[in-house]
Write an enzyme that holds these catalytic residues in place. Structure first.
Site, mmCIF file in Angstrom:
data_model
loop_
_atom_site.group_PDB
_atom_site.id
_atom_site.type_symbol
_atom_site.label_atom_id
_atom_site.label_comp_id
_atom_site.label_asym_id
_atom_site.label_seq_id
_atom_site.Cartn_x
_atom_site.Cartn_y
_atom_site.Cartn_z
ATOM 1 N N GLU A 142 29.639 31.169 53.886
ATOM 2 C CA GLU A 142 28.697 30.253 53.250
ATOM 3 C C GLU A 142 29.100 28.819 53.562
ATOM 4 O O GLU A 142 28.315 28.037 54.079
ATOM 5 C CB GLU A 142 28.670 30.510 51.739
ATOM 6 C CG GLU A 142 28.218 31.926 51.418
ATOM 7 C CD GLU A 142 27.495 32.011 50.095
ATOM 8 O OE1 GLU A 142 28.149 31.783 49.064
ATOM 9 O OE2 GLU A 142 26.273 32.287 50.095
ATOM 10 N N HIS B 77 23.458 42.870 46.493
ATOM 11 C CA HIS B 77 23.574 41.723 47.395
ATOM 12 C C HIS B 77 24.996 41.470 47.857
ATOM 13 O O HIS B 77 25.229 40.589 48.670
ATOM 14 C CB HIS B 77 22.925 40.456 46.825
ATOM 15 C CG HIS B 77 23.072 40.289 45.356
ATOM 16 N ND1 HIS B 77 22.036 40.488 44.467
ATOM 17 C CD2 HIS B 77 24.133 39.971 44.617
ATOM 18 C CE1 HIS B 77 22.471 40.283 43.246
ATOM 19 N NE2 HIS B 77 23.724 39.976 43.301
ATOM 20 N N THR C 57 26.217 29.814 44.566
ATOM 21 C CA THR C 57 25.464 29.872 45.830
ATOM 22 C C THR C 57 24.339 30.903 45.785
ATOM 23 O O THR C 57 23.657 31.109 46.789
ATOM 24 C CB THR C 57 26.392 30.210 47.011
ATOM 25 O OG1 THR C 57 26.886 31.549 46.841
ATOM 26 C CG2 THR C 57 27.552 29.232 47.107
ATOM 27 N N HIS D 161 34.920 35.182 47.767
ATOM 28 C CA HIS D 161 34.827 34.303 46.595
ATOM 29 C C HIS D 161 35.546 34.935 45.413
ATOM 30 O O HIS D 161 35.222 36.059 45.026
ATOM 31 C CB HIS D 161 33.359 34.066 46.217
ATOM 32 C CG HIS D 161 32.655 33.165 47.170
ATOM 33 N ND1 HIS D 161 31.283 33.084 47.265
ATOM 34 C CD2 HIS D 161 33.170 32.268 48.070
ATOM 35 C CE1 HIS D 161 30.980 32.183 48.195
ATOM 36 N NE2 HIS D 161 32.095 31.686 48.698
ATOM 37 N N HIS E 108 33.999 38.799 45.224
ATOM 38 C CA HIS E 108 32.955 39.420 46.046
ATOM 39 C C HIS E 108 32.978 38.733 47.396
ATOM 40 O O HIS E 108 33.702 37.744 47.589
ATOM 41 C CB HIS E 108 31.580 39.262 45.367
ATOM 42 C CG HIS E 108 31.173 37.841 45.239
ATOM 43 N ND1 HIS E 108 31.447 37.086 44.124
ATOM 44 C CD2 HIS E 108 30.556 36.984 46.109
ATOM 45 C CE1 HIS E 108 31.006 35.851 44.302
ATOM 46 N NE2 HIS E 108 30.464 35.758 45.505
ATOM 47 N N HIS F 191 30.634 37.495 51.116
ATOM 48 C CA HIS F 191 29.406 37.246 51.862
ATOM 49 C C HIS F 191 29.757 37.517 53.322
ATOM 50 O O HIS F 191 30.839 37.139 53.771
ATOM 51 C CB HIS F 191 28.971 35.790 51.675
ATOM 52 C CG HIS F 191 28.768 35.405 50.236
ATOM 53 N ND1 HIS F 191 27.542 35.368 49.634
ATOM 54 C CD2 HIS F 191 29.670 35.071 49.265
ATOM 55 C CE1 HIS F 191 27.671 35.020 48.364
ATOM 56 N NE2 HIS F 191 28.961 34.829 48.108
HETATM 57 S S1 B30 Z 1 29.206 32.424 43.998
HETATM 58 O O1 B30 Z 1 30.607 32.628 44.009
HETATM 59 O O2 B30 Z 1 28.787 31.033 43.973
HETATM 60 N N1 B30 Z 1 28.566 33.101 45.268
HETATM 61 C C1 B30 Z 1 27.541 34.338 40.268
HETATM 62 C C2 B30 Z 1 28.906 34.201 40.431
HETATM 63 C C3 B30 Z 1 29.416 33.622 41.585
HETATM 64 C C4 B30 Z 1 28.568 33.182 42.579
HETATM 65 C C5 B30 Z 1 27.203 33.335 42.430
HETATM 66 C C6 B30 Z 1 26.687 33.907 41.254
HETATM 67 C C7 B30 Z 1 27.025 34.931 39.007
HETATM 68 O O3 B30 Z 1 27.773 35.199 38.102
HETATM 69 N N2 B30 Z 1 25.712 35.161 38.900
HETATM 70 C C8 B30 Z 1 25.080 35.676 37.705
HETATM 71 C C9 B30 Z 1 25.380 37.085 37.494
HETATM 72 N N3 B30 Z 1 24.633 37.992 38.364
HETATM 73 C C10 B30 Z 1 25.163 39.304 38.205
HETATM 74 C C11 B30 Z 1 26.231 39.564 39.121
HETATM 75 O O4 B30 Z 1 27.390 39.351 38.772
HETATM 76 O O5 B30 Z 1 25.962 40.027 40.332
HETATM 77 C C12 B30 Z 1 23.240 38.061 38.083
HETATM 78 C C13 B30 Z 1 22.396 38.035 39.329
HETATM 79 O O6 B30 Z 1 22.835 38.240 40.542
HETATM 80 O O7 B30 Z 1 21.191 37.752 39.230
HETATM 81 CU CU1 B30 Z 1 24.120 39.632 41.110
HETATM 82 ZN ZN ZN Z 2 29.798 34.145 46.454
#
Ligand code: B30
Ligand code: ZN
Length: 257
Positions: free
Chosen positions: A105, A66, A199, A118, A93, A95
């Site tokens: 976002e 993603h 998010t 982010h 990462h 978006h």
């Molecule tokens: S964000 O910065 O709000 N877009 C996570 C970290 C930052 C944001 C969103 C999510 C996060 O750590 N999610 C859980 C971990 N992930 C694994 C991963 O690091 O990549 C599990 C997942 O989604 O289900 Cu993909």
């Molecule tokens: Zn993000």
């Protein structure tokens, strides 16, 4: 097996509530930042946000299916501003859109940008990111708006690797030490901050968001290289952003007048 989610019609943001009821919460992210309604907080200037990033070695760049995600080691910390205590960089990462008019976002006064970077930090009072991710004061994320312009020489180290990690799950290490500081806008003293959430699933409501008002730019070729990454289904990754959620009772504070 982890719950599947994505950005397509069948598994996109409007379907996330089925597996993640917190979607109905009161502090979800992203939001539209209405600049005129944000509240200047002099304490953010007095207690300056300090970004102490260092050269990270062996950074792992991976296609998560993603996004493109780059994992940090333990050289980079932030403190001050809206934060109590130190937070350590875990990963960054992006978006982005499949077209240039969307991708970010957060929006600012209703305007979307082509991408949003982010940088995800966790509260250092917890030993690991895994321990911090579900704590109420666990996370602090920097949001940096990205527009199209000149090539970004810092980002080049990362976008040059995209052809090696086209498929979901593929990864590559950066051969040279990389200081994520080069990805931040020149001026990090002007920002908006509010209490929000992740998010993407699991959408935990424990993120102190710090969104810089100054943007960075990458070239169209660099953005296109992100768009060449493929999701699990082999389709190009793009429009991997969640649309803004209601601000509700929350106030957005700003560090600048
Ligand atoms: S964000 O910065 O709000 N877009 C996570 C970290 C930052 C944001 C969103 C999510 C996060 O750590 N999610 C859980 C971990 N992930 C694994 C991963 O690091 O990549 C599990 C997942 O989604 O289900 Cu993909
Ligand atoms: Zn993000």
């Amino acid at each position: 097996m982890a719950v599947q989610w994505g950005y397509a019609q069948s598994d996109g943001p409007h379907t996330w509530f089925k597996n993640f009821p917190v979607v109905a919460g009161k502090r979800q992210s992203p939001v539209n930042i209405v600049s005129k309604e944000s509240i200047y907080d002099a304490s953010l200037a007095t207690n300056r946000l300090t970004i102490s990033y260092g050269a990270e070695t062996n950074m792992l760049v991976k296609n998560s299916g993603h996004s493109i995600q780059v994992d940090a080691s333990d050289q980079s910390e932030i403190f001050g501003g809206p934060l109590s205590g130190k937070y350590r960089l875990q990963q960054f990462h992006l978006h982005w859109g499949t077209t240039d008019d969307v991708g970010s976002e957060h929006t600012v006064d209703g305007t979307s940008f082509s991408a949003e970077l982010h940088l995800v930090h966790y509260n250092f009072k917890y030993k690991t990111f895994a321990e911090a991710i579900n704590k109420s004061d666990g996370l602090a994320v920097f949001g940096v708006m990205v527009t199209i312009g000149k090539e970004h020489t810092g980002f080049k180290h990362i976008t040059d690797l995209t052809s090696n990690i086209r498929q979901t799950g593929q990864s590559n290490r950066l051969s040279e030490p990389f200081n994520p500081n080069c990805l931040l806008p020149d001026d990090t003293s002007s920002y908006w901050t509010y209490e929000g959430s992740l998010t993407t699933p699991p959408l935990h409501e424990n993120v102190t968001w710090i969104v810089f008002s100054k943007k960075i730019h990458i070239s169209r070729e660099q953005l296109d290289s992100l768009r060449s990454l493929q999701n699990e289904g082999g389709e190009p990754i793009g429009n991997n952003y969640r649309p803004p959620l209601p601000l509700g009772d929350r106030k957005i504070r700003c560090s600048f007048k």
